[in-house]
Design a protein around this motif. Structure first.
Motif, PDB file in Angstrom:
ATOM      1  N   LEU A 127      -2.621  14.661   1.543  1.00 39.81           N
ATOM      2  CA  LEU A 127      -4.000  14.189   1.555  1.00 39.81           C
ATOM      3  C   LEU A 127      -4.692  14.771   0.334  1.00 39.81           C
ATOM      4  CD1 LEU A 127      -5.034  14.628   5.310  1.00 39.81           C
ATOM      5  CD2 LEU A 127      -4.126  12.591   4.187  1.00 39.81           C
ATOM      6  N   TRP A 128      -5.387  13.936  -0.431  1.00 39.22           N
ATOM      7  CA  TRP A 128      -6.041  14.414  -1.643  1.00 39.22           C
ATOM      8  C   TRP A 128      -7.227  13.522  -1.977  1.00 39.22           C
ATOM      9  CZ3 TRP A 128      -5.406  11.490  -6.381  1.00 39.22           C
ATOM     10  CH2 TRP A 128      -4.512  10.412  -6.272  1.00 39.22           C
ATOM     11  N   HIS A 129      -8.112  14.044  -2.813  1.00 42.95           N
ATOM     12  CA  HIS A 129      -9.332  13.317  -3.162  1.00 42.95           C
ATOM     13  C   HIS A 129      -9.317  12.921  -4.625  1.00 42.95           C
ATOM     14  CE1 HIS A 129     -13.452  12.057  -3.377  1.00 42.95           C
ATOM     15  NE2 HIS A 129     -13.778  13.033  -4.214  1.00 42.95           N
ATOM     16  N   ASP A 130      -9.545  11.643  -4.880  1.00 42.01           N
ATOM     17  CA  ASP A 130      -9.676  11.127  -6.235  1.00 42.01           C
ATOM     18  C   ASP A 130     -11.165  10.879  -6.473  1.00 42.01           C
ATOM     19  OD1 ASP A 130      -9.790   9.731  -8.580  1.00 42.01           O
ATOM     20  OD2 ASP A 130      -8.365   8.175  -8.012  1.00 42.01           O
ATOM     21  N   PRO A 131     -11.835  11.691  -7.311  1.00 39.51           N
ATOM     22  CA  PRO A 131     -13.280  11.551  -7.498  1.00 39.51           C
ATOM     23  C   PRO A 131     -13.686  10.203  -8.078  1.00 39.51           C
ATOM     24  CG  PRO A 131     -12.354  13.068  -9.128  1.00 39.51           C
ATOM     25  CD  PRO A 131     -11.277  12.785  -8.130  1.00 39.51           C
ATOM     26  N   ASN A 132     -12.738   9.472  -8.659  1.00 39.82           N
ATOM     27  CA  ASN A 132     -13.053   8.159  -9.233  1.00 39.82           C
ATOM     28  C   ASN A 132     -13.016   7.041  -8.202  1.00 39.82           C
ATOM     29  OD1 ASN A 132     -13.245   9.169 -11.956  1.00 39.82           O
ATOM     30  ND2 ASN A 132     -10.997   9.311 -11.957  1.00 39.82           N
ATOM     31  N   ASP A 133     -12.567   7.353  -6.995  1.00 41.87           N
ATOM     32  CA  ASP A 133     -12.459   6.345  -5.941  1.00 41.87           C
ATOM     33  C   ASP A 133     -13.542   6.626  -4.893  1.00 41.87           C
ATOM     34  OD1 ASP A 133     -11.682   4.340  -4.255  1.00 41.87           O
ATOM     35  OD2 ASP A 133      -9.794   5.278  -3.645  1.00 41.87           O
ATOM     36  N   THR A 134     -14.525   5.775  -4.829  1.00 41.75           N
ATOM     37  CA  THR A 134     -15.641   5.984  -3.899  1.00 41.75           C
ATOM     38  C   THR A 134     -15.894   4.744  -3.067  1.00 41.75           C
ATOM     39  OG1 THR A 134     -17.270   5.281  -5.545  1.00 41.75           O
ATOM     40  CG2 THR A 134     -16.745   7.645  -5.457  1.00 41.75           C
ATOM     41  N   GLU A 135     -16.428   4.971  -1.888  1.00 37.73           N
ATOM     42  CA  GLU A 135     -16.870   3.908  -0.991  1.00 37.73           C
ATOM     43  C   GLU A 135     -18.124   4.406  -0.286  1.00 37.73           C
ATOM     44  OE1 GLU A 135     -15.556   0.901  -0.317  1.00 37.73           O
ATOM     45  OE2 GLU A 135     -13.563   0.997  -1.253  1.00 37.73           O
ATOM     46  N   SER A 136     -18.974   3.475   0.105  1.00 32.41           N
ATOM     47  CA  SER A 136     -20.147   3.885   0.874  1.00 32.41           C
ATOM     48  C   SER A 136     -19.713   4.237   2.293  1.00 32.41           C
ATOM     49  CB  SER A 136     -21.182   2.752   0.915  1.00 32.41           C
ATOM     50  OG  SER A 136     -20.627   1.600   1.536  1.00 32.41           O
ATOM     51  N   GLY A 137     -20.411   5.174   2.900  1.00 36.32           N
ATOM     52  CA  GLY A 137     -20.155   5.494   4.300  1.00 36.32           C
ATOM     53  C   GLY A 137     -19.200   6.636   4.534  1.00 36.32           C
ATOM     54  N   GLY A 138     -18.802   7.348   3.474  1.00 38.30           N
ATOM     55  CA  GLY A 138     -17.906   8.477   3.676  1.00 38.30           C
ATOM     56  C   GLY A 138     -17.171   8.860   2.408  1.00 38.30           C
ATOM     57  N   LYS A 139     -16.248   9.810   2.542  1.00 38.31           N
ATOM     58  CA  LYS A 139     -15.466  10.315   1.421  1.00 38.31           C
ATOM     59  C   LYS A 139     -14.089   9.658   1.446  1.00 38.31           C
ATOM     60  CE  LYS A 139     -13.777  14.770  -0.416  1.00 38.31           C
ATOM     61  NZ  LYS A 139     -13.789  16.237  -0.173  1.00 38.31           N
ATOM     62  N   VAL A 140     -13.684   9.069   0.340  1.00 35.05           N
ATOM     63  CA  VAL A 140     -12.373   8.422   0.283  1.00 35.05           C
ATOM     64  C   VAL A 140     -11.295   9.496   0.103  1.00 35.05           C
ATOM     65  CG1 VAL A 140     -10.877   6.801  -0.943  1.00 35.05           C
ATOM     66  CG2 VAL A 140     -13.319   6.291  -0.647  1.00 35.05           C
ATOM     67  N   ILE A 141     -10.339   9.478   1.004  1.00 35.86           N
ATOM     68  CA  ILE A 141      -9.202  10.400   0.943  1.00 35.86           C
ATOM     69  C   ILE A 141      -7.939   9.584   0.707  1.00 35.86           C
ATOM     70  CG2 ILE A 141      -7.797  12.075   2.223  1.00 35.86           C
ATOM     71  CD1 ILE A 141     -10.515  13.170   1.409  1.00 35.86           C
ATOM     72  N   GLN A 142      -7.179  10.006  -0.295  1.00 32.90           N
ATOM     73  CA  GLN A 142      -5.911   9.334  -0.591  1.00 32.90           C
ATOM     74  C   GLN A 142      -4.801   9.952   0.261  1.00 32.90           C
ATOM     75  OE1 GLN A 142      -6.366   6.888  -2.682  1.00 32.90           O
ATOM     76  NE2 GLN A 142      -8.408   7.584  -3.345  1.00 32.90           N
ATOM     77  N   SER A 143      -3.900   9.123   0.716  1.00 29.92           N
ATOM     78  CA  SER A 143      -2.711   9.589   1.434  1.00 29.92           C
ATOM     79  C   SER A 143      -1.482   9.127   0.668  1.00 29.92           C
ATOM     80  CB  SER A 143      -2.682   9.014   2.855  1.00 29.92           C
ATOM     81  OG  SER A 143      -1.387   9.137   3.417  1.00 29.92           O
ATOM     82  N   THR A 144      -0.695  10.088   0.220  1.00 24.98           N
ATOM     83  CA  THR A 144       0.549   9.773  -0.484  1.00 24.98           C
ATOM     84  C   THR A 144       1.720  10.200   0.378  1.00 24.98           C
ATOM     85  OG1 THR A 144      -0.457  10.098  -2.662  1.00 24.98           O
ATOM     86  CG2 THR A 144       1.947  10.223  -2.543  1.00 24.98           C
ATOM     87  N   ILE A 145       2.519   9.244   0.803  1.00 26.27           N
ATOM     88  CA  ILE A 145       3.771   9.572   1.484  1.00 26.27           C
ATOM     89  C   ILE A 145       4.791   9.813   0.382  1.00 26.27           C
ATOM     90  CG2 ILE A 145       5.501   8.868   3.190  1.00 26.27           C
ATOM     91  CD1 ILE A 145       2.713   9.085   4.383  1.00 26.27           C
ATOM     92  N   ALA A 146       4.982  11.096   0.035  1.00 24.98           N
ATOM     93  CA  ALA A 146       5.809  11.455  -1.125  1.00 24.98           C
ATOM     94  C   ALA A 146       7.289  11.513  -0.782  1.00 24.98           C
ATOM     95  CB  ALA A 146       5.362  12.807  -1.684  1.00 24.98           C
ATOM     96  N   LYS A 147       7.589  11.670   0.487  1.00 20.44           N
ATOM     97  CA  LYS A 147       8.984  11.637   0.943  1.00 20.44           C
ATOM     98  C   LYS A 147       9.012  10.929   2.290  1.00 20.44           C
ATOM     99  CE  LYS A 147      12.948  14.472   2.358  1.00 20.44           C
ATOM    100  NZ  LYS A 147      13.481  15.838   2.581  1.00 20.44           N
ATOM    101  N   GLY A 148       9.933  10.019   2.436  1.00 18.58           N
ATOM    102  CA  GLY A 148      10.041   9.303   3.702  1.00 18.58           C
ATOM    103  C   GLY A 148      11.478   8.915   3.978  1.00 18.58           C
ATOM    104  N   ARG A 149      12.176   9.779   4.701  1.00 18.40           N
ATOM    105  CA  ARG A 149      13.571   9.500   5.017  1.00 18.40           C
ATOM    106  C   ARG A 149      13.654   8.247   5.893  1.00 18.40           C
ATOM    107  NH1 ARG A 149      15.663  14.702   6.749  1.00 18.40           N
ATOM    108  NH2 ARG A 149      16.021  15.085   4.541  1.00 18.40           N
ATOM    109  N   ASN A 150      14.416   7.275   5.475  1.00 20.18           N
ATOM    110  CA  ASN A 150      14.615   5.990   6.163  1.00 20.18           C
ATOM    111  C   ASN A 150      13.430   5.036   6.057  1.00 20.18           C
ATOM    112  OD1 ASN A 150      17.178   6.718   7.110  1.00 20.18           O
ATOM    113  ND2 ASN A 150      16.327   7.671   8.938  1.00 20.18           N
ATOM    114  N   ILE A 151      12.289   5.474   5.505  1.00 19.06           N
ATOM    115  CA  ILE A 151      11.144   4.567   5.417  1.00 19.06           C
ATOM    116  C   ILE A 151      10.664   4.380   3.980  1.00 19.06           C
ATOM    117  CG2 ILE A 151      10.329   5.025   7.764  1.00 19.06           C
ATOM    118  CD1 ILE A 151       8.189   6.872   6.513  1.00 19.06           C
ATOM    119  N   GLY A 152      11.071   5.233   3.051  1.00 23.16           N
ATOM    120  CA  GLY A 152      10.613   5.122   1.679  1.00 23.16           C
ATOM    121  C   GLY A 152       9.292   5.836   1.467  1.00 23.16           C
TER     122      GLY A 152
END
Length: 453
Positions: A395-420
């Protein structure tokens, strides 16, 4: 139980092996410790060793083995070996005698364990939980070692077809876009990592709530199925009431600040009390359990999970918030990352043992804050975590990505055995402790997309 003595059973098994060495395959479940007689135990071990080496298992080869080590007379000599085979007319009943021998060994070890447990009450343990873990280790030692048997595909066909017909060993996390892509898989070690202020605990609580609910459409209506199993949440930083405040805020929509201030000077409005009670009624009906204890050990987690499995029959998920503040004792000469590795290895083992998903929250290194999208190397004490985990979500925050109504949090699935690997966007509304799915945005993924493999 029967009139056959342990010595008779031991001699019959050994004599049968001398008559026909391949009966060792039929009694592969026997362990040397199942033999009471040290002489018979050693003869059995030598027989097994010779058989595994593709050497003849006969009186001459066993006698030669002992003779080379100056032990032949100690173990009865050739006359004792000859007597074993002379008293057995046929090896046809060897499996019966071997099962009898093992059954007697179980009861003998049970009595020995009882004596050991009695003496353990006088030993010095740092905590009660260490004492309980030691007790459980004694009981676990009673169980026989499991033999993994090789099978042909012809033998496994019916079982495999049933496996395909059965429901997949997955369940819902409560996060719609993630569940459409992968869902949660039993047996996973799922690492949820992030720097402070990105809402790790809030997301973990919402996942725990989603798993406990198992909300699915039935006749077009969303219902809480609650059939995945128990969800155990171990919190080391926050108390039970603080976690409950967060859950009630998430479920009722009442401001978290208002809940922790207990409604302010005037208290809660009647309509708010109604929403709080409705949310708590739902919580009370869910198989969701919380334990708040600082510096918990992985042994305590396993011990509690065992008790829940015995009582409730099925565990869906175990959450630990978070890895680096667990009580992790470094053994002599052991580095911190090696000790972390023992814990993550045990967590993965527990995911398999209890057929659940083990969600381990983890810290990230400070340099990840300025690195943009996190990498696996940004996990603190990353080596063992990266190796043992089936899934790693950042979970991480990109200050360049904004939306009204809250804080945008990025989710990166960096490892996923059997799912990619994959990326998701969430709107974190911290005032009600809620994550909401957002559509993907090119800029949030640095202009890249990564699809399920």
């Amino acid at each position: 139980m029967n009139s056959i003595g342990v010595d008779e059973a031991e001699r019959y098994v050994l004599g049968s092996v001398l008559l026909r060495a391949d009966v060792l395959d039929e009694v592969a479940f026997l362990e040397p410790r199942d033999f009471v007689s040290s002489r018979n135990r050693m003869i059995f071990q030598v027989m097994r060793w010779l058989y595994d080496q593709d050497r003849p298992v006969e009186i001459a080869s066993i006698a030669e083995h002992f003779h080379k080590r100056g032990k032949l007379e100690e173990y009865g000599g050739v006359s004792y070996l000859s007597g074993l085979v002379a008293n057995v007319a046929s090896a046809a009943n060897v499996e019966y005698y071997a099962n009898l021998l093992r059954s007697m060994a179980f009861r003998r070890r049970g009595a020995e364990a009882g004596h050991k447990i009695a003496t353990m009450s006088h030993e010095d343990y740092e905590t009660d939980e260490e004492y309980f873990s030691a007790l459980e280790a004694v009981v676990d030692s009673l169980r026989p070692g499991r033999l993994a048997l090789m099978r042909s595909f012809a033998e496994a066909r019916d079982e495999y077809i049933e496996h395909l017909k059965s429901k997949a060993a997955k369940f819902l996390s409560g996060f719609g876009k993630f569940d459409q892509w992968a869902s949660m898989w039993r047996g996973w070690l799922y690492v949820l990592a992030g720097r402070p202020s990105v809402g790790k605990t809030a997301k973990a609580l919402q996942m725990a709530l989603g798993i406990a609910r198992q909300k699915r459409a039935v006749d077009g209506v969303l219902k809480n199925m609650k059939d995945a199993g128990c969800v155990l949440f171990f919190s080391q930083e926050m108390g039970e009431k603080e976690l409950t405040d967060r859950l009630i805020s998430n479920m009722s929509g009442i401001s978290y600040n208002r809940i922790i201030s207990k409604g302010g000077e005037g208290g809660f409005e009647p309509e708010e009390w109604e929403r709080i009670n409705k949310a708590y009624d739902e919580l009370a009906g869910l198989p969701l359990f919380i334990m708040d204890k600082a510096a918990i050990t992985i042994e305590e987690v396993r011990s509690i999970a065992r008790r829940f499995e015995r009582k409730h029959g099925k565990i869906a998920a175990i959450f630990v918030d978070y890895l680096q503040i667990m009580r992790i004792v470094q053994q002599k000469g052991e580095q911190r990352d090696q000790a972390i590795g023992r814990v993550t290895g045990a967590a993965k083992q527990m995911a398999r043992q209890f057929d659940c998903v083990f969600v381990m929250l983890s810290q990230m290194k400070r340099e990840s804050e300025t690195a943009g999208e996190p990498l696996l190397s940004h996990l603190r004490e990353s080596g063992a975590i990266e190796q043992d985990a089936d899934v790693v979500e950042f979970l991480w925050h990109d200050p360049n990505d904004t939306e009204s109504g809250g804080k945008v949090i990025q989710s990166t699935i960096a490892k996923g055995r059997n799912i990619g690997t994959n990326r998701f966007r969430y709107l974190f509304q911290g005032w009600v402790q809620t994550f909401k799915d957002l559509d993907k945005k090119e800029s949030a993924a640095n202009g890249k997309t990564n699809r399920k493999r």
